[in-house]
Motif scaffolding. Structure first.
Motif, PDB file in Angstrom:
ATOM      1  N   GLY A  56       0.815  -1.219   0.000  1.00  0.00           N
ATOM      2  CA  GLY A  56       0.000   0.000   0.000  1.00  0.00           C
ATOM      3  C   GLY A  56       0.848   1.268   0.000  1.00  0.00           C
ATOM      4  O   GLY A  56       0.501   2.265  -0.642  1.00  0.00           O
ATOM      5  N   ILE A  57       1.964   1.216   0.716  1.00  0.00           N
ATOM      6  CA  ILE A  57       2.895   2.356   0.751  1.00  0.00           C
ATOM      7  C   ILE A  57       3.408   2.651  -0.656  1.00  0.00           C
ATOM      8  O   ILE A  57       3.490   3.810  -1.072  1.00  0.00           O
ATOM      9  N   ASP A  58       3.723   1.580  -1.404  1.00  0.00           N
ATOM     10  CA  ASP A  58       4.219   1.738  -2.781  1.00  0.00           C
ATOM     11  C   ASP A  58       3.135   2.287  -3.706  1.00  0.00           C
ATOM     12  O   ASP A  58       3.383   3.204  -4.499  1.00  0.00           O
ATOM     13  N   ILE A  59       1.933   1.728  -3.598  1.00  0.00           N
ATOM     14  CA  ILE A  59       0.835   2.133  -4.478  1.00  0.00           C
ATOM     15  C   ILE A  59       0.493   3.613  -4.301  1.00  0.00           C
ATOM     16  O   ILE A  59       0.254   4.332  -5.271  1.00  0.00           O
ATOM     17  N   HIS A  60       0.494   4.064  -3.041  1.00  0.00           N
ATOM     18  CA  HIS A  60       0.085   5.442  -2.748  1.00  0.00           C
ATOM     19  C   HIS A  60       1.266   6.412  -2.640  1.00  0.00           C
ATOM     20  O   HIS A  60       1.066   7.590  -2.344  1.00  0.00           O
ATOM     21  N   GLY A  61       2.481   5.916  -2.890  1.00  0.00           N
ATOM     22  CA  GLY A  61       3.653   6.776  -2.880  1.00  0.00           C
ATOM     23  C   GLY A  61       3.898   7.449  -1.544  1.00  0.00           C
ATOM     24  O   GLY A  61       4.173   8.646  -1.474  1.00  0.00           O
ATOM     25  N   LEU A  62       3.817   6.660  -0.449  1.00  0.00           N
ATOM     26  CA  LEU A  62       3.920   7.234   0.900  1.00  0.00           C
ATOM     27  C   LEU A  62       5.345   7.245   1.447  1.00  0.00           C
ATOM     28  O   LEU A  62       5.561   7.683   2.567  1.00  0.00           O
ATOM     29  N   ALA A  63       6.305   6.722   0.664  1.00  0.00           N
ATOM     30  CA  ALA A  63       7.712   6.744   1.089  1.00  0.00           C
ATOM     31  C   ALA A  63       8.561   7.400  -0.002  1.00  0.00           C
ATOM     32  O   ALA A  63       8.379   7.126  -1.188  1.00  0.00           O
ATOM     33  N   LYS A  64       9.493   8.260   0.418  1.00  0.00           N
ATOM     34  CA  LYS A  64      10.319   9.006  -0.552  1.00  0.00           C
ATOM     35  C   LYS A  64      11.406   8.134  -1.165  1.00  0.00           C
ATOM     36  O   LYS A  64      11.806   8.337  -2.306  1.00  0.00           O
ATOM     37  N   ASN A  65      11.876   7.152  -0.390  1.00  0.00           N
ATOM     38  CA  ASN A  65      12.950   6.289  -0.882  1.00  0.00           C
ATOM     39  C   ASN A  65      12.885   4.938  -0.176  1.00  0.00           C
ATOM     40  O   ASN A  65      12.033   4.711   0.698  1.00  0.00           O
TER      41      ASN A  65
END
Length: 311
Positions: free
Chosen positions: A116-125
């Motif tokens: 989910g973090i990847d899908i919603h772009g919730l992490a910068k790196n």
């Protein structure tokens, strides 16, 4: 008792019908209820009554046959654009019943939680992504060392914790827990429920808790809806429902709960619900408020009797 009763979810005349050849199966047949911010709404009933289908329709895994599901004032089933659906999916998450089938065996725990973090772009790196994963693992009572392992290396209770971490990863407002403890040992069930209660308090979550175990539902829920053959037959605050069950089906369910008291168990009389009576008068029954906040599916005649008896 919920002090601030701000509606998060409004369900109005929700129907989910399935066709099987010429037969129409009315899995969910006209549900109307609200869920308020910060509360846990328990939905209980026997297997096949439509509980899980209700949860899956609310989150739009199924398109509703009819009716409305309003989340924060917006119609869930009226959404069309991919962007709107993505935004909605972040706000509403689901914990599934089977902790063995709901996790991809080919993915590491880190990748499962971070999906989910990847899908919603919730992490910068990648570093921030892993820090979020570690934090979530520790939040649900696991260790950061578990991140690189695979689901088959964990027990059922640990897998359900991973499922909870996955749901929490996108910081949702509302979580549908579809019988999240039914596949777990009794000793583990309380741990998972206590974890959910703690997370709710810490993160201000709202739950729809679907189950058939009435004793556990009472422990976690603020209000409870009792479901039978696609309809809610009784709805009340948790303690009120257990102290003063009005609908015969609710009374039947409660009479079946065992207690750790040999004398009580020897003399316990199981109340059997008359299914034929329900079918005979089902068209004339609707949810009516017998007492403040206590709703029962009944005919006008039954309503007058209940009012006289329980008011």
């Amino acid at each position: 008792m919920i002090e601030k009763r701000e509606k998060l979810l409004e369900i109005e005349n929700l129907k989910q019908h399935f066709k099987k050849g010429e037969t129409v199966i009315k899995a969910v047949d006209g549900l109307t209820f609200n869920i308020y911010k910060g509360e846990t709404f328990g939905l209980v009933g026997e297997s096949g009554c439509g509980k899980s289908t209700t949860g899956r329709t609310i989150i739009r895994l199924y398109d509703a046959t009819n009716g409305k599901v309003m989340f924060n004032g917006e119609n869930v089933h009226g959404r069309k654009s991919r962007k709107e659906l993505k935004k909605f999916n972040r706000k509403m998450q689901m914990i599934f019943q089977d902790p063995y089938a709901s996790l991809n065996p080919r993915m590491t725990v880190a990748d499962i939680i971070a999906e989910g973090i990847d899908i919603h772009g919730l992490a910068k790196n990648k570093q921030e992504r892993m820090e979020k994963v570690y934090e979530l693992l520790e939040t649900v009572g696991l260790n950061r060392e578990h991140a690189n392992r695979y689901p088959h290396e964990f027990s059922g209770g640990q897998r359900q914790r991973i499922g909870i971490a996955r749901a929490l990863a996108v910081e949702p407002e509302f979580i549908i827990a579809d019988e999240p403890i039914s596949a777990l040992d009794v000793s583990i069930q309380a741990q998972v429920v206590n974890l959910m209660k703690r997370l709710q308090k810490e993160k201000g979550l709202t739950y729809l808790f679907i189950a058939h175990d009435l004793s556990m539902v009472k422990y976690i829920s603020d209000r409870i809806g009792v479901m039978y053959r696609g309809k809610i037959v009784e709805l009340a605050e948790s303690n009120e429902l257990y102290k003063n069950p009005i609908h015969p089906y609710t009374q039947s369910l409660l009479s079946a709960i065992p207690l750790p008291d040999p004398d009580y168990e020897r003399n316990r009389k199981r109340q059997v619900y008359d299914h034929k009576d329900h079918e005979a008068n089902s068209e004339n029954r609707e949810l009516r408020e017998v007492k403040a906040g206590h709703w029962v599916a009944c005919t006008e005649e039954e309503y007058a009797k209940y009012k006289d008896q329980y008011s």
